[in-house]
Design a protein around this motif. Structure first.
Motif, PDB file in Angstrom:
ATOM      1  N   LYS A  42       0.526  -2.725  -1.857  1.00 54.40           N
ATOM      2  CA  LYS A  42       1.916  -2.293  -2.097  1.00 54.40           C
ATOM      3  C   LYS A  42       2.911  -3.454  -2.178  1.00 54.40           C
ATOM      4  CE  LYS A  42       1.654   1.194  -2.922  1.00 54.40           C
ATOM      5  NZ  LYS A  42       0.840   1.635  -4.104  1.00 54.40           N
ATOM      6  N   THR A  45       0.732  -5.648  -6.625  1.00 55.90           N
ATOM      7  CA  THR A  45      -0.593  -5.892  -7.203  1.00 55.90           C
ATOM      8  C   THR A  45      -0.662  -5.482  -8.669  1.00 55.90           C
ATOM      9  OG1 THR A  45      -1.285  -5.030  -5.052  1.00 55.90           O
ATOM     10  CG2 THR A  45      -3.028  -5.653  -6.598  1.00 55.90           C
ATOM     11  N   VAL A  46      -0.269  -4.243  -8.917  1.00 50.78           N
ATOM     12  CA  VAL A  46      -0.386  -3.705 -10.264  1.00 50.78           C
ATOM     13  C   VAL A  46       0.541  -4.450 -11.234  1.00 50.78           C
ATOM     14  CG1 VAL A  46       0.150  -1.646 -11.623  1.00 50.78           C
ATOM     15  CG2 VAL A  46      -1.277  -1.477  -9.590  1.00 50.78           C
ATOM     16  N   ARG A 119       5.668  -9.458  -0.145  1.00 48.26           N
ATOM     17  CA  ARG A 119       6.826  -8.570  -0.270  1.00 48.26           C
ATOM     18  C   ARG A 119       7.370  -8.275   1.117  1.00 48.26           C
ATOM     19  NH1 ARG A 119       6.827  -2.458  -3.074  1.00 48.26           N
ATOM     20  NH2 ARG A 119       9.096  -2.364  -3.378  1.00 48.26           N
ATOM     21  N   SER A 127       6.737   1.834   0.641  1.00 43.88           N
ATOM     22  CA  SER A 127       5.905   2.076  -0.543  1.00 43.88           C
ATOM     23  C   SER A 127       4.553   2.659  -0.126  1.00 43.88           C
ATOM     24  CB  SER A 127       5.721   0.754  -1.294  1.00 43.88           C
ATOM     25  OG  SER A 127       4.961   0.940  -2.449  1.00 43.88           O
ATOM     26  N   TYR A 182       7.707 -10.780  -4.240  1.00 49.16           N
ATOM     27  CA  TYR A 182       8.084  -9.623  -5.073  1.00 49.16           C
ATOM     28  C   TYR A 182       9.584  -9.696  -5.357  1.00 49.16           C
ATOM     29  CZ  TYR A 182       8.753  -4.626  -6.163  1.00 49.16           C
ATOM     30  OH  TYR A 182       9.083  -3.430  -6.761  1.00 49.16           O
ATOM     31  N   CYS A 216       6.376  -6.344 -19.033  1.00 49.71           N
ATOM     32  CA  CYS A 216       6.009  -6.134 -17.626  1.00 49.71           C
ATOM     33  C   CYS A 216       7.179  -5.585 -16.821  1.00 49.71           C
ATOM     34  CB  CYS A 216       5.502  -7.429 -17.013  1.00 49.71           C
ATOM     35  SG  CYS A 216       4.001  -8.008 -17.809  1.00 49.71           S
ATOM     36  N   ARG A 246       6.755   3.936  -8.423  1.00 48.45           N
ATOM     37  CA  ARG A 246       7.652   4.871  -7.748  1.00 48.45           C
ATOM     38  C   ARG A 246       9.119   4.512  -7.975  1.00 48.45           C
ATOM     39  NH1 ARG A 246      10.045   5.259  -2.653  1.00 48.45           N
ATOM     40  NH2 ARG A 246       9.627   3.032  -2.483  1.00 48.45           N
ATOM     41  N   LYS A 247       9.584   3.375  -7.440  1.00 52.25           N
ATOM     42  CA  LYS A 247      10.983   2.962  -7.616  1.00 52.25           C
ATOM     43  C   LYS A 247      11.089   1.540  -8.157  1.00 52.25           C
ATOM     44  CE  LYS A 247      13.948   5.585  -4.505  1.00 52.25           C
ATOM     45  NZ  LYS A 247      14.884   5.469  -3.376  1.00 52.25           N
ATOM     46  N   GLY A 248      10.239   0.666  -7.642  1.00 53.54           N
ATOM     47  CA  GLY A 248      10.240  -0.720  -8.123  1.00 53.54           C
ATOM     48  C   GLY A 248      11.520  -1.472  -7.815  1.00 53.54           C
TER      49      GLY A 248
HETATM   50  P1  A3P Z   1       7.514   1.092  -4.781  1.00 54.57           P
HETATM   51  O1  A3P Z   1       6.619   2.125  -4.160  1.00 54.57           O
HETATM   52  O2  A3P Z   1       8.474   0.497  -3.796  1.00 54.57           O
HETATM   53  O3  A3P Z   1       8.189   1.576  -6.013  1.00 54.57           O
HETATM   54  P2  A3P Z   1       0.881  -2.314  -5.490  1.00 54.57           P
HETATM   55  O4  A3P Z   1       0.654  -2.449  -6.939  1.00 54.57           O
HETATM   56  O5  A3P Z   1       0.586  -3.548  -4.696  1.00 54.57           O
HETATM   57  O6  A3P Z   1       0.217  -1.102  -4.947  1.00 54.57           O
HETATM   58  O7  A3P Z   1       2.446  -2.135  -5.279  1.00 54.57           O
HETATM   59  C1  A3P Z   1       3.112  -1.002  -5.780  1.00 54.57           C
HETATM   60  C2  A3P Z   1       4.591  -1.260  -5.738  1.00 54.57           C
HETATM   61  O8  A3P Z   1       4.932  -2.201  -6.783  1.00 54.57           O
HETATM   62  C3  A3P Z   1       5.392   0.007  -6.006  1.00 54.57           C
HETATM   63  O9  A3P Z   1       6.582  -0.134  -5.232  1.00 54.57           O
HETATM   64  C4  A3P Z   1       5.623  -0.121  -7.508  1.00 54.57           C
HETATM   65  O10 A3P Z   1       6.689   0.658  -7.982  1.00 54.57           O
HETATM   66  C5  A3P Z   1       5.923  -1.613  -7.607  1.00 54.57           C
HETATM   67  N1  A3P Z   1       5.801  -2.108  -8.998  1.00 54.57           N
HETATM   68  C6  A3P Z   1       4.768  -1.980  -9.844  1.00 54.57           C
HETATM   69  N2  A3P Z   1       5.076  -2.492 -11.059  1.00 54.57           N
HETATM   70  C7  A3P Z   1       6.354  -2.952 -10.965  1.00 54.57           C
HETATM   71  C8  A3P Z   1       7.253  -3.583 -11.895  1.00 54.57           C
HETATM   72  N3  A3P Z   1       6.916  -3.815 -13.155  1.00 54.57           N
HETATM   73  N4  A3P Z   1       8.482  -3.908 -11.445  1.00 54.57           N
HETATM   74  C9  A3P Z   1       8.841  -3.668 -10.171  1.00 54.57           C
HETATM   75  N5  A3P Z   1       8.050  -3.078  -9.258  1.00 54.57           N
HETATM   76  C10 A3P Z   1       6.810  -2.715  -9.649  1.00 54.57           C
END
Ligand code: A3P
Length: 275
Positions: A42, A45-46, A119, A127, A182, A216, A246-248
């Motif tokens: 969280k 990663t993604v 983060r 998250s 982050y 991205c 979710r919110k980012g």
């Molecule tokens: P939130 O739940 O606060 O929105 P992981 O990939 O490590 O599981 O982390 C997921 C978190 O990264 C989530 O946070 C997700 O929304 C956020 N995230 C993924 N892609 C993003 C992007 N392009 N910009 C900002 N936040 C991002």
């Protein structure tokens, strides 16, 4: 029982197995030009899974349009690695939630580079709380109050946040590791991408950096089925409860922590970081 223990870490059975961990530890071989994003869950990663291949391939968008995010950049410790490893283009982009001490010998003897993304743990906890609600392969988080304790005690996948951060803080990796947050990425993604591309020895033009940054962004990733996790069946990720993307944002913790919870959380985290 949704989890099993591996060297003191709780891992979900759905995505991990003894076999996948043994494969990673004993058979997977790192290459000198591998780029590995390391995160506590969280922490972005993604986002890194979206960014890394584009930085490595000079902004070629084809993979984003044709291959799901998690297969473009597999988790080293997960079952899926074995399925996709042979199809990964070189230089490979990889990702792991493992602590430093659990990385295999092949990693230490390679020249593979690491980007560690950290983060704010308060936002990580928030998250994670929502992720535990939607991911059916994770335990129900209970109330927010209950989840704070689980998080602080490390009764969540990959254990304590503080252990993870500390394990990667002092390494023997020298110039093979760079650190970014982050929050830095949210504040100025092109600047963060420039740091990453310089670190990886890629001389990208401003135009390519802008292109990668735009693809991205939270909005672009949310709109892309190859990146937004809606391809994952609802029995694994229930999007009625929460979204993966979710919110980012930075600072959503302010909408969740009471002042008492904040004081407790901060004191535990600070104490453990200093220990
Ligand atoms: P939130 O739940 O606060 O929105 P992981 O990939 O490590 O599981 O982390 C997921 C978190 O990264 C989530 O946070 C997700 O929304 C956020 N995230 C993924 N892609 C993003 C992007 N392009 N910009 C900002 N936040 C991002």
């Amino acid at each position: 029982e949704l989890y099993f223990m591996h060297h003191g870490l709780m891992l979900p059975k759905e995505t991990h197995s003894q076999e996948s961990l043994t494969y990673f530890a004993q058979q997977f071989t790192f290459k000198g030009d591998d780029a590995i994003a390391v995160t506590y869950p969280k922490s972005g990663t993604v986002w890194m899974q979206e960014i890394l291949p584009l930085v490595l391939n000079g902004g070629d968008l084809t993979p984003i349009q044709t291959i799901p995010n998690w297969d473009r950049v597999p988790w080293l410790e997960e079952k899926r690695l074995k399925v996709v490893v042979d199809q990964l283009p070189s230089p490979r982009a990889l990702v792991t939630h493992f602590p430093y001490e659990l990385m295999p010998q092949s990693f230490f003897s390679s020249k593979a580079k690491v980007i560690y993304v950290m983060r704010n743990p308060k936002d990580v906890a928030v998250s994670s709380y929502y992720f535990h609600q939607m991911a059916t392969f994770l335990e129900d988080p209970g109330t927010w109050e209950e989840f704070i304790d689980k998080f602080l005690e490390g009764r969540v996948m990959f254990g304590k946040w503080t252990n993870h951060v500390k394990s990667w803080r002092h390494t023997e990796l020298g110039d093979r590791i760079m650190y970014i947050t982050y929050e830095q990425m949210i504040q100025d993604l092109p600047a963060a991408l420039r740091l990453m591309s310089d670190f990886l020895g890629k001389n990208l033009s401003d135009e390519v950096i802008e292109k990668i940054s735009s693809h991205c962004s939270f909005k672009s990733m949310q709109a892309n089925i190859m990146s937004n996790f809606t391809l994952v069946p609802k029995i694994y990720m229930n999007s009625d409860k929460s979204q993966f993307l979710r919110k980012g944002v930075v600072g959503d913790w302010k909408n969740h922590f009471s002042s008492k919870q904040l004081a407790h959380f901060s004191s535990v985290i600070y104490k453990e970081l200093e220990a």
